[in-house]
Write a protein that holds these residues in place. Sequence first.
Motif, mmCIF file in Angstrom:
data_model
loop_
_atom_site.group_PDB
_atom_site.id
_atom_site.type_symbol
_atom_site.label_atom_id
_atom_site.label_comp_id
_atom_site.label_asym_id
_atom_site.label_seq_id
_atom_site.Cartn_x
_atom_site.Cartn_y
_atom_site.Cartn_z
ATOM 1 N N GLY A 88 0.813 -1.210 0.000
ATOM 2 C CA GLY A 88 0.000 0.000 0.000
ATOM 3 C C GLY A 88 0.844 1.256 0.000
ATOM 4 N N PHE A 89 1.934 1.269 0.801
ATOM 5 C CA PHE A 89 2.834 2.430 0.826
ATOM 6 C C PHE A 89 3.495 2.631 -0.535
ATOM 7 C CE2 PHE A 89 2.878 2.221 5.562
ATOM 8 C CZ PHE A 89 2.646 3.567 5.806
ATOM 9 N N ILE A 90 3.925 1.534 -1.152
ATOM 10 C CA ILE A 90 4.542 1.635 -2.477
ATOM 11 C C ILE A 90 3.533 2.165 -3.495
ATOM 12 C CG2 ILE A 90 5.523 0.304 -4.395
ATOM 13 C CD1 ILE A 90 6.688 -1.599 -2.252
ATOM 14 N N THR A 91 2.306 1.653 -3.421
ATOM 15 C CA THR A 91 1.269 2.054 -4.365
ATOM 16 C C THR A 91 0.909 3.523 -4.224
ATOM 17 O OG1 THR A 91 0.337 -0.185 -4.347
ATOM 18 C CG2 THR A 91 -1.068 1.578 -5.184
ATOM 19 N N PRO A 132 4.168 10.599 -14.420
ATOM 20 C CA PRO A 132 2.853 10.154 -14.920
ATOM 21 C C PRO A 132 2.693 8.642 -15.074
ATOM 22 C CG PRO A 132 3.551 12.119 -16.093
ATOM 23 C CD PRO A 132 4.710 11.694 -15.247
ATOM 24 N N PRO A 133 3.652 7.906 -15.684
ATOM 25 C CA PRO A 133 3.453 6.461 -15.831
ATOM 26 C C PRO A 133 3.263 5.740 -14.494
ATOM 27 C CG PRO A 133 5.228 7.191 -17.259
ATOM 28 C CD PRO A 133 4.896 8.340 -16.358
ATOM 29 N N LEU A 134 3.951 6.203 -13.439
ATOM 30 C CA LEU A 134 3.776 5.602 -12.124
ATOM 31 C C LEU A 134 2.372 5.874 -11.590
ATOM 32 C CD1 LEU A 134 7.206 6.385 -10.380
ATOM 33 C CD2 LEU A 134 6.456 4.251 -11.443
ATOM 34 N N ARG A 135 1.909 7.112 -11.781
ATOM 35 C CA ARG A 135 0.556 7.453 -11.330
ATOM 36 C C ARG A 135 -0.484 6.624 -12.067
ATOM 37 N NH1 ARG A 135 2.176 12.856 -12.015
ATOM 38 N NH2 ARG A 135 0.639 13.122 -13.683
ATOM 39 N N TRP A 136 -0.314 6.469 -13.370
ATOM 40 C CA TRP A 136 -1.283 5.715 -14.174
ATOM 41 C C TRP A 136 -1.289 4.244 -13.762
ATOM 42 C CZ3 TRP A 136 1.152 8.109 -19.183
ATOM 43 C CH2 TRP A 136 0.804 9.477 -19.240
ATOM 44 N N GLY A 137 -0.093 3.693 -13.547
ATOM 45 C CA GLY A 137 -0.011 2.282 -13.157
ATOM 46 C C GLY A 137 -0.674 2.027 -11.817
ATOM 47 N N ALA A 138 -0.409 2.917 -10.842
ATOM 48 C CA ALA A 138 -1.008 2.757 -9.514
ATOM 49 C C ALA A 138 -2.514 2.939 -9.572
ATOM 50 C CB ALA A 138 -0.388 3.766 -8.542
ATOM 51 N N ALA A 139 -2.974 3.918 -10.342
ATOM 52 C CA ALA A 139 -4.418 4.168 -10.458
ATOM 53 C C ALA A 139 -5.115 2.975 -11.105
ATOM 54 C CB ALA A 139 -4.669 5.436 -11.279
ATOM 55 N N ALA A 157 -3.729 2.014 0.359
ATOM 56 C CA ALA A 157 -3.230 3.120 -0.452
ATOM 57 C C ALA A 157 -4.218 4.286 -0.487
ATOM 58 C CB ALA A 157 -2.939 2.637 -1.876
ATOM 59 N N GLU A 158 -5.496 3.976 -0.629
ATOM 60 C CA GLU A 158 -6.500 5.044 -0.680
ATOM 61 C C GLU A 158 -6.662 5.726 0.677
ATOM 62 O OE1 GLU A 158 -8.573 6.060 -3.818
ATOM 63 O OE2 GLU A 158 -6.448 5.555 -3.909
ATOM 64 N N ALA A 159 -6.533 4.954 1.753
ATOM 65 C CA ALA A 159 -6.614 5.557 3.095
ATOM 66 C C ALA A 159 -5.449 6.525 3.310
ATOM 67 C CB ALA A 159 -6.602 4.463 4.160
ATOM 68 N N ILE A 160 -4.256 6.112 2.901
ATOM 69 C CA ILE A 160 -3.084 6.977 3.057
ATOM 70 C C ILE A 160 -3.208 8.207 2.157
ATOM 71 C CG2 ILE A 160 -0.575 7.137 2.803
ATOM 72 C CD1 ILE A 160 -0.439 4.137 3.387
ATOM 73 N N ARG A 161 -3.704 7.988 0.948
ATOM 74 C CA ARG A 161 -3.855 9.115 0.014
ATOM 75 C C ARG A 161 -4.822 10.159 0.558
ATOM 76 N NH1 ARG A 161 -6.224 10.452 -5.355
ATOM 77 N NH2 ARG A 161 -7.764 8.795 -5.111
ATOM 78 N N SER A 162 -5.881 9.695 1.239
ATOM 79 C CA SER A 162 -6.822 10.653 1.833
ATOM 80 C C SER A 162 -6.132 11.461 2.929
ATOM 81 C CB SER A 162 -8.041 9.921 2.401
ATOM 82 O OG SER A 162 -7.686 9.138 3.524
ATOM 83 N N GLY A 163 -5.222 10.801 3.668
ATOM 84 C CA GLY A 163 -4.461 11.522 4.688
ATOM 85 C C GLY A 163 -3.514 12.527 4.079
ATOM 86 N N ILE A 164 -2.896 12.150 2.956
ATOM 87 C CA ILE A 164 -1.986 13.073 2.270
ATOM 88 C C ILE A 164 -2.736 14.303 1.776
ATOM 89 C CG2 ILE A 164 -0.559 13.345 0.189
ATOM 90 C CD1 ILE A 164 0.310 10.430 0.576
ATOM 91 N N HIS A 165 -3.956 14.096 1.285
ATOM 92 C CA HIS A 165 -4.750 15.212 0.776
ATOM 93 C C HIS A 165 -5.231 16.135 1.896
ATOM 94 C CE1 HIS A 165 -5.811 13.098 -3.282
ATOM 95 N NE2 HIS A 165 -4.589 13.575 -3.244
ATOM 96 N N SER A 166 -5.123 15.666 3.137
ATOM 97 C CA SER A 166 -5.517 16.528 4.253
ATOM 98 C C SER A 166 -4.437 17.553 4.598
ATOM 99 C CB SER A 166 -5.821 15.669 5.499
ATOM 100 O OG SER A 166 -4.624 15.082 6.027
ATOM 101 N N ILE A 167 -3.242 17.397 4.024
ATOM 102 C CA ILE A 167 -2.154 18.342 4.278
ATOM 103 C C ILE A 167 -2.404 19.615 3.464
ATOM 104 C CG2 ILE A 167 0.344 18.695 4.237
ATOM 105 C CD1 ILE A 167 -0.624 16.410 6.035
ATOM 106 N N PRO A 168 -2.345 20.785 4.073
ATOM 107 C CA PRO A 168 -2.566 22.037 3.334
ATOM 108 C C PRO A 168 -1.613 22.169 2.150
ATOM 109 C CG PRO A 168 -2.557 22.452 5.698
ATOM 110 C CD PRO A 168 -2.126 21.023 5.509
ATOM 111 N N THR A 169 -2.153 22.587 1.016
ATOM 112 C CA THR A 169 -1.346 22.727 -0.196
ATOM 113 C C THR A 169 -0.205 23.711 -0.005
ATOM 114 O OG1 THR A 169 -3.343 22.298 -1.510
ATOM 115 C CG2 THR A 169 -1.448 23.226 -2.669
ATOM 116 N N GLY A 170 -0.429 24.711 0.827
ATOM 117 C CA GLY A 170 0.598 25.725 1.064
ATOM 118 C C GLY A 170 1.886 25.138 1.615
#
Length: 215
Positions: A33-36, A45-52, A100-113
């Motif tokens: 999951g961490f790798i994904t 981009p190819p890594l993002r597409w493969g994981a998605a 992977a999706e749980a971690i990604r949701s946590g990453i998106h909680s970090i302020p873009t700034g």
Amino acid sequence: MDTIVQAAPIIFQGFVTAWQLALIASVGALLLGFITVAMRVSPVPPLRWGAAAYITLVRNTPLTVVFFIVAFGLPQVDIHLPFFTFAVIALAVYTATFVAEAIRSGIHSIPTGQLEAAKSIGMTFPKIMQHVVLPQAWKAVIAPMASVLIALFKNTSIASAFGVAEAISKMTSQVNVHSSQVILIMFITTCGYVLTGLVMGRVSALVERRAVVLR
């Protein structure tokens, strides 16, 4: 009472196997999951597409089908392993997408700034993940991650259909032996799953409270 004395130890043995299966599969799911998720948020981009593609495909495939693909597909390419190992692989590959999706949701909680500030001072993507994102994101993923791992434990029951002597398999064998006590045997097995889930939930709550204190 005689049924409990005879059946409970055998069902407990099944739970020991289920716990082992869940523990090993959890480690594999977390690593994969961490790798994904690293690929999913990568600037390449190819890594993002493969994981998605992996996440979309596996998350929308029934777990039983994943078990069939692993247990009967791998031997077709000369990969012969015990069914316990096949079960670990199937559970890890399937659960890793939810990790992977749980971690990604946590990453998106970090302020873009914060991310923009890290980029502006020349931090590389790995450094941003290591020093900015992950130290904050893990606190937001404790609860959803616990739900994923509890679901993984319950999903070990599917392994019974593939010859793994876990809790459901042992329950079935005891139902065949004590056919007049089906409800009691099912109740004992259900209690095992409920107690395990409650313990995992309690541990998750303690870790989450500890994370709040550390903020």
